[in-house]
Design a protein around this motif. Structure first.
Motif, PDB file in Angstrom:
ATOM      1  N   SER A   1     117.933 -29.577  80.657  1.00 24.88           N
ATOM      2  CA  SER A   1     117.959 -29.821  79.181  1.00 24.88           C
ATOM      3  C   SER A   1     116.338 -29.982  78.942  1.00 24.88           C
ATOM      4  O   SER A   1     115.795 -29.543  77.961  1.00 24.88           O
ATOM      5  N   LEU A   2     115.692 -30.869  79.621  1.00 23.74           N
ATOM      6  CA  LEU A   2     114.259 -30.938  79.427  1.00 23.74           C
ATOM      7  C   LEU A   2     113.350 -30.038  79.839  1.00 23.74           C
ATOM      8  O   LEU A   2     112.169 -30.069  79.564  1.00 23.74           O
ATOM      9  N   SER A   3     113.632 -28.903  80.407  1.00 23.69           N
ATOM     10  CA  SER A   3     112.776 -28.052  80.922  1.00 23.69           C
ATOM     11  C   SER A   3     112.197 -26.998  79.661  1.00 23.69           C
ATOM     12  O   SER A   3     111.219 -26.527  79.826  1.00 23.69           O
ATOM     13  N   GLN A   4     113.045 -27.164  78.761  1.00 20.63           N
ATOM     14  CA  GLN A   4     112.614 -26.211  77.580  1.00 20.63           C
ATOM     15  C   GLN A   4     113.480 -26.768  76.339  1.00 20.63           C
ATOM     16  O   GLN A   4     114.282 -27.528  76.307  1.00 20.63           O
ATOM     17  N   ALA A   5     112.719 -26.434  75.039  1.00 19.84           N
ATOM     18  CA  ALA A   5     113.253 -26.946  73.926  1.00 19.84           C
ATOM     19  C   ALA A   5     114.697 -26.250  73.407  1.00 19.84           C
ATOM     20  O   ALA A   5     114.800 -24.881  73.789  1.00 19.84           O
ATOM     21  N   ARG A   6     115.594 -26.870  72.969  1.00 15.48           N
ATOM     22  CA  ARG A   6     117.082 -26.322  72.678  1.00 15.48           C
ATOM     23  C   ARG A   6     117.530 -26.733  71.483  1.00 15.48           C
ATOM     24  O   ARG A   6     116.828 -27.863  70.644  1.00 15.48           O
ATOM     25  N   ASN A   7     118.255 -26.262  70.980  1.00 11.83           N
ATOM     26  CA  ASN A   7     119.099 -26.401  69.446  1.00 11.83           C
ATOM     27  C   ASN A   7     119.914 -27.695  69.778  1.00 11.83           C
ATOM     28  O   ASN A   7     120.246 -28.200  70.572  1.00 11.83           O
ATOM     29  N   ALA A   8     120.267 -28.102  68.595  1.00 12.02           N
ATOM     30  CA  ALA A   8     121.237 -29.518  68.249  1.00 12.02           C
ATOM     31  C   ALA A   8     122.520 -29.034  69.199  1.00 12.02           C
ATOM     32  O   ALA A   8     123.006 -30.166  69.726  1.00 12.02           O
ATOM     33  N   ASN A   9     123.009 -28.145  69.080  1.00 11.58           N
ATOM     34  CA  ASN A   9     124.432 -27.778  69.426  1.00 11.58           C
ATOM     35  C   ASN A   9     124.179 -27.860  71.219  1.00 11.58           C
ATOM     36  O   ASN A   9     125.203 -28.260  71.864  1.00 11.58           O
ATOM     37  N   SER A  10     123.231 -27.283  71.819  1.00 11.09           N
ATOM     38  CA  SER A  10     122.945 -27.496  73.213  1.00 11.09           C
ATOM     39  C   SER A  10     122.845 -28.619  73.725  1.00 11.09           C
ATOM     40  O   SER A  10     123.583 -29.050  74.882  1.00 11.09           O
ATOM     41  N   TYR A  11     122.007 -29.334  73.016  1.00  6.56           N
ATOM     42  CA  TYR A  11     122.013 -30.750  73.479  1.00  6.56           C
ATOM     43  C   TYR A  11     123.309 -31.468  73.342  1.00  6.56           C
ATOM     44  O   TYR A  11     123.721 -32.394  74.189  1.00  6.56           O
ATOM     45  N   ARG A  12     124.153 -31.348  72.459  1.00 11.05           N
ATOM     46  CA  ARG A  12     125.560 -31.933  72.193  1.00 11.05           C
ATOM     47  C   ARG A  12     126.380 -31.609  73.215  1.00 11.05           C
ATOM     48  O   ARG A  12     126.950 -32.321  73.866  1.00 11.05           O
TER      49      ARG A  12
END
Length: 477
Positions: A279-290
């Motif tokens: 998850s820290l390897s690249q920027a993601r949207n809010a749904n992915s982080y959730r």
């Protein structure tokens, strides 16, 4: 102080003191016997001289006989330089005094008083008693007797005879000196022999100590040899071997537990680290982080559940604390569990059946939550391994002072070699099986056994002919 001494020193002191006591007792007995022999010897010699004096005195009839009496008695004692004699007439006048010895006045007066009380002849009938005294630094033994003359009107004559016992005392002093020297030498010799005997006798114990000292955590399989151990230490060696066997078993269980614990914790922690790094390897949207956080939350929940189970088992190692003990209706508890697992049972088309006597109440004192957890663990395992369309039976039986709860489910039989270890932590009969369904950590049955033990009960398992039955015995009072 004696508690700080070694066993060898204690045995040495004990045998030395005992030997000295025996030697001193023997020396006292021999000395007393010799002293008694000397007294008997002196009494015999003095009694013989008294008889001779009596024989002469009994022929005295006139004053002329009295005048000759001293010469006759003096001639009778010629050659006996160790004897002293004193003769007193009826007026207490000295007729003969061979040596300047002062006889005790009370000893002279006593036989005279006895003679006065003898109204018939005035002669002492009983044998005189031997007595001892000291005068001018010398020690004597003597006899005093009163004899009647041939002429009753003249009155009795007192004869006191004594012997110097200096030679006896010199012998006894030399004997005591020799005895003390012998006891001292014997004590030293006994100490050395006792020390050697104790060292040799305790050699097997020292070998056991050396053997025990060589046992380490990596050598718990070593045992003490019973061949070279005397019978007195055989039981101790056997007990130590049994203790080592228990330690080896406990250490092995602890090692297995540590390995299993590391294995069980490694997977969720590895999953958490991997997901976090991804998850820290690249920027993601809010749904992915959730989604990632929800997945991590599931892993955290599993870790929290595992840690809670481990804490419960840790408490069980020191005696499980039952928070609230109350009367529990087993029928009600089983029915409640059936309702809880009803949806899962219907999904797998499994029938849950309770078998009990209709006219019996199954009430026991227990911690309701703990007991429900134990039954729930067994029932959930039964549902997991029971095939679709089969039946799980829970049977309640009232025994003498116990209630039996038997939970049976059809399914693959558990091999007999796995049954004794089925209640160990993280143990699985099928090591290749993982909790792919997301349930279980290998702690469920260990928790069941801890709860049953906390209720002073027993749990057993039997698996054969594709039928596995868990039987729980709980006291009803």
């Amino acid at each position: 102080m004696i508690q700080q001494l070694s066993l060898t020193a204690r045995l040495t002191i004990f045998f030395t003191c005992l030997s000295c006591l025996v030697l001193l007792s023997l020396g006292w007995l021999i000395g007393a016997s010799i002293e008694t022999h000397f007294e008997e010897q002196d009494h015999h010699a003095l009694s013989g001289k008294l008889e001779l004096a009596q024989h002469i005195i009994e022929r005295v009839n006139t004053e002329q006989d009295v005048a000759k009496l001293a010469d006759q008695l003096g001639d009778a004692l010629v050659g006996h330089h160790d004897l002293a004699i004193t003769i007193l007439d009826n007026r207490q006048q000295v007729l003969l005094a061979s040596e300047a010895i002062e006889f005790p006045a009370e000893q002279i007066q006593y036989p005279q008083q006895i003679a006065r009380k003898t109204s018939l002849t005035g002669t002492q009938k009983s044998s005189p008693a031997l007595f001892s005294w000291e005068a001018k630094g010398e020690h004597y033994r003597g006899l005093i007797a009163v004899f009647a003359t041939k002429n009753p009107s003249y009155g009795p004559i007192t004869v006191a005879i004594a012997t110097d016992i200096a030679h006896h005392q010199a012998f006894m002093a030399s004997f005591r000196k020799t005895l003390w020297l012998f006891v001292f030498v014997a004590a030293l010799l006994t100490s050395v022999l006792a020390w050697l005997a104790a060292r040799r006798g305790l050699r097997p114990l020292n070998l056991m100590r050396e053997r025990a000292a060589s046992i380490t955590a990596s050598k718990l399989d070593h045992r003490l040899s019973l061949d070279a151990v005397p019978p007195e230490l055989a039981e101790l060696a056997t007990s130590l071997n049994q203790m080592l066997a228990r330690l080896e078993e406990a250490f092995q269980r602890l090692s297995d537990f540590s390995s299993d614990l590391a294995h069980e914790l490694r997977t969720p922690i590895s999953n958490l680290m991997t997901q976090t790094q991804v998850s820290l390897s690249q920027a993601r949207n809010a749904n992915s982080y959730r989604e990632i956080l929800e997945s991590n939350a599931e892993e955290y929940s599993r870790l929290a559940s595992m840690i809670a189970d481990m804490l419960l088992l840790a408490k069980a190692e020191n005696g499980l604390s039952l928070v609230k003990v109350e009367p529990v209706d087993l029928t009600r508890e089983v029915k409640d569990l059936f309702e809880f697992y009803e949806a899962l049972a219907e999904e797998k088309q499994i029938r849950l059946e309770l078998i009990q006597s209709s006219d019996t109440t199954y009430i026991i004192p227990a911690d309701r939550l703990m007991l429900r957890r134990a039954l729930s663990n067994i029932l959930s395992n039964a549902l997991r391994y029971t095939a679709h369309g089969a039946r799980i039976q829970v049977q309640l039986t009232q025994l003498q002072q116990h209630c039996e709860i038997k939970i049976c489910n059809p399914g693959p039989s558990i091999p007999s070699q796995h049954l004794p270890r089925l209640f160990e932590r993280f143990y699985r009969a099928d090591h290749a099986r993982q909790h792919s369904d997301g349930e279980g950590f290998g702690l469920g049955l260990a928790i069941v056994k801890a709860i049953v033990d906390g209720h002073r009960g027993q749990i057993t398992v039997n698996s054969e002919n594709e039928l596995t039955c868990f039987s729980i015995l709980l006291p009803d009072r």
